[in-house]
Design a protein around this motif. Sequence first.
Motif, PDB file in Angstrom:
ATOM      1  N   PHE A  10       0.616  -0.993   0.123  1.00 30.72           N
ATOM      2  CA  PHE A  10      -0.449   0.124  -0.212  1.00 30.72           C
ATOM      3  C   PHE A  10       0.652   1.338   0.086  1.00 30.72           C
ATOM      4  O   PHE A  10       1.917   1.374   0.808  1.00 30.72           O
ATOM      5  N   CYS A  11       0.681   2.099  -0.610  1.00 34.09           N
ATOM      6  CA  CYS A  11       1.248   3.919  -0.850  1.00 34.09           C
ATOM      7  C   CYS A  11       1.196   4.162   0.769  1.00 34.09           C
ATOM      8  O   CYS A  11       0.259   4.649   1.486  1.00 34.09           O
ATOM      9  N   PRO A  12       2.616   4.830   1.101  1.00 34.95           N
ATOM     10  CA  PRO A  12       2.137   4.826   2.736  1.00 34.95           C
ATOM     11  C   PRO A  12       1.606   6.771   3.033  1.00 34.95           C
ATOM     12  O   PRO A  12       1.614   7.343   4.013  1.00 34.95           O
ATOM     13  N   GLU A  13       1.373   7.017   1.427  1.00 36.16           N
ATOM     14  CA  GLU A  13       0.455   8.524   1.617  1.00 36.16           C
ATOM     15  C   GLU A  13      -0.875   8.665   1.002  1.00 36.16           C
ATOM     16  O   GLU A  13      -1.396   9.650   1.742  1.00 36.16           O
ATOM     17  N   CYS A  14      -1.266   7.794   0.614  1.00 37.34           N
ATOM     18  CA  CYS A  14      -2.785   7.550   0.270  1.00 37.34           C
ATOM     19  C   CYS A  14      -3.562   6.359   0.676  1.00 37.34           C
ATOM     20  O   CYS A  14      -4.399   6.364   0.909  1.00 37.34           O
ATOM     21  N   GLY A  15      -2.908   5.225   0.894  1.00 36.95           N
ATOM     22  CA  GLY A  15      -3.558   3.913   1.081  1.00 36.95           C
ATOM     23  C   GLY A  15      -4.090   3.180  -0.183  1.00 36.95           C
ATOM     24  O   GLY A  15      -4.418   1.925   0.305  1.00 36.95           O
ATOM     25  N   VAL A  17      -3.590   0.828  -3.010  1.00 35.16           N
ATOM     26  CA  VAL A  17      -2.947  -0.048  -3.476  1.00 35.16           C
ATOM     27  C   VAL A  17      -1.661  -0.446  -4.910  1.00 35.16           C
ATOM     28  O   VAL A  17      -2.046  -0.017  -5.763  1.00 35.16           O
ATOM     29  N   LEU A  18      -0.368  -0.842  -4.515  1.00 40.75           N
ATOM     30  CA  LEU A  18       0.852  -0.860  -4.893  1.00 40.75           C
ATOM     31  C   LEU A  18       0.595  -1.274  -6.071  1.00 40.75           C
ATOM     32  O   LEU A  18       0.249  -2.469  -5.940  1.00 40.75           O
ATOM     33  N   PRO A  19       0.903  -1.052  -7.562  1.00 39.47           N
ATOM     34  CA  PRO A  19       1.242  -1.824  -8.460  1.00 39.47           C
ATOM     35  C   PRO A  19       2.023  -3.599  -8.081  1.00 39.47           C
ATOM     36  O   PRO A  19       3.415  -2.445  -7.490  1.00 39.47           O
ATOM     37  N   LEU A  20       2.675  -4.497  -8.738  1.00 37.11           N
ATOM     38  CA  LEU A  20       3.958  -4.764  -8.586  1.00 37.11           C
ATOM     39  C   LEU A  20       5.121  -4.709  -9.016  1.00 37.11           C
ATOM     40  O   LEU A  20       4.753  -3.827 -10.251  1.00 37.11           O
ATOM     41  N   PRO A  21       6.179  -4.414  -8.653  1.00 41.41           N
ATOM     42  CA  PRO A  21       6.881  -4.250  -9.378  1.00 41.41           C
ATOM     43  C   PRO A  21       7.492  -4.778 -10.358  1.00 41.41           C
ATOM     44  O   PRO A  21       6.894  -5.829 -11.311  1.00 41.41           O
ATOM     45  N   CYS A  29       2.635   5.363  -7.450  1.00 43.51           N
ATOM     46  CA  CYS A  29       1.416   5.102  -6.393  1.00 43.51           C
ATOM     47  C   CYS A  29       0.621   5.769  -8.289  1.00 43.51           C
ATOM     48  O   CYS A  29       0.778   6.709  -7.893  1.00 43.51           O
ATOM     49  N   ALA A  30      -0.561   5.362  -8.713  1.00 43.93           N
ATOM     50  CA  ALA A  30      -1.830   5.667  -9.529  1.00 43.93           C
ATOM     51  C   ALA A  30      -2.668   6.870  -8.860  1.00 43.93           C
ATOM     52  O   ALA A  30      -2.917   7.496 -10.265  1.00 43.93           O
ATOM     53  N   ARG A  31      -2.841   7.057  -7.806  1.00 41.48           N
ATOM     54  CA  ARG A  31      -3.469   7.669  -7.248  1.00 41.48           C
ATOM     55  C   ARG A  31      -3.140   9.083  -7.071  1.00 41.48           C
ATOM     56  O   ARG A  31      -2.819   9.857  -7.739  1.00 41.48           O
ATOM     57  N   CYS A  32      -1.898   9.104  -6.069  1.00 38.58           N
ATOM     58  CA  CYS A  32      -0.802   9.906  -5.776  1.00 38.58           C
ATOM     59  C   CYS A  32       0.201  10.488  -6.756  1.00 38.58           C
ATOM     60  O   CYS A  32       0.587  11.347  -6.214  1.00 38.58           O
ATOM     61  N   ILE A  36       8.641   5.039  -5.369  1.00 36.81           N
ATOM     62  CA  ILE A  36       9.334   4.294  -4.077  1.00 36.81           C
ATOM     63  C   ILE A  36      10.823   2.887  -5.439  1.00 36.81           C
ATOM     64  O   ILE A  36      10.099   2.871  -6.288  1.00 36.81           O
ATOM     65  N   PRO A  37      11.558   3.321  -4.961  1.00 36.70           N
ATOM     66  CA  PRO A  37      12.160   2.463  -5.510  1.00 36.70           C
ATOM     67  C   PRO A  37      12.543   0.774  -5.077  1.00 36.70           C
ATOM     68  O   PRO A  37      11.588   0.865  -4.298  1.00 36.70           O
ATOM     69  N   VAL A  38      12.349   0.591  -6.420  1.00 40.09           N
ATOM     70  CA  VAL A  38      11.556  -0.981  -6.846  1.00 40.09           C
ATOM     71  C   VAL A  38      13.092  -1.992  -6.063  1.00 40.09           C
ATOM     72  O   VAL A  38      12.435  -2.677  -5.020  1.00 40.09           O
ATOM     73  N   THR A  39      13.701  -1.551  -5.664  1.00 43.95           N
ATOM     74  CA  THR A  39      14.962  -1.197  -4.536  1.00 43.95           C
ATOM     75  C   THR A  39      14.571  -2.294  -3.021  1.00 43.95           C
ATOM     76  O   THR A  39      14.693  -2.872  -2.757  1.00 43.95           O
ATOM     77  N   GLU A  40      13.956  -1.504  -2.763  1.00 41.60           N
ATOM     78  CA  GLU A  40      12.841  -1.466  -1.077  1.00 41.60           C
ATOM     79  C   GLU A  40      11.488  -2.623  -1.443  1.00 41.60           C
ATOM     80  O   GLU A  40      11.844  -3.574  -0.463  1.00 41.60           O
ATOM     81  N   PHE A  41      11.529  -3.184  -2.824  1.00 46.07           N
ATOM     82  CA  PHE A  41      10.976  -4.889  -2.587  1.00 46.07           C
ATOM     83  C   PHE A  41      12.005  -5.695  -2.710  1.00 46.07           C
ATOM     84  O   PHE A  41      11.682  -7.026  -3.082  1.00 46.07           O
TER      85      PHE A  41
END
Length: 118
Positions: A10-15, A17-21, A29-32, A36-41
């Motif tokens: 989930f997006c930490p800004e708006c909540g 659902v984030l797309p898969l890397p 995030c498609a909404r806001c 986030i860097p893909v390395t976080e995943f």
Amino acid sequence: MSSSGGDLNFCPECGNVLPLPGISDTVCCARCSFCIPVTEFSGLEVCSTVVFNPVEQSSTALEEDDGSELKGPVIDRRCTRCNKEGMIYHTRQMRSADEGQTVFFTCIHCRYQEKEDS
């Protein structure tokens, strides 16, 4: 902004659902438009679960006082009259074809009827 410690689904800004890397080096995030860097995943395993309602809870047939019965799928919608969960619905095209259908809801407890134009 690092979201380590948070849920990367989930997006930490708006909540939202984030797309898969993917092949891009960021996940946005498609909404806001938070990115986030893909390395976080890296090294994370994504799991999901689908829970189906038992067949006996997914549809019902209720006998009316006049002998007719209510048939249809039961959904988790709260009745505005008795405030209990569980309503049967059906749809009809009441307006012109270029407008949405009308959804009719009937409470399985008190048989109160509601309609919603979609």
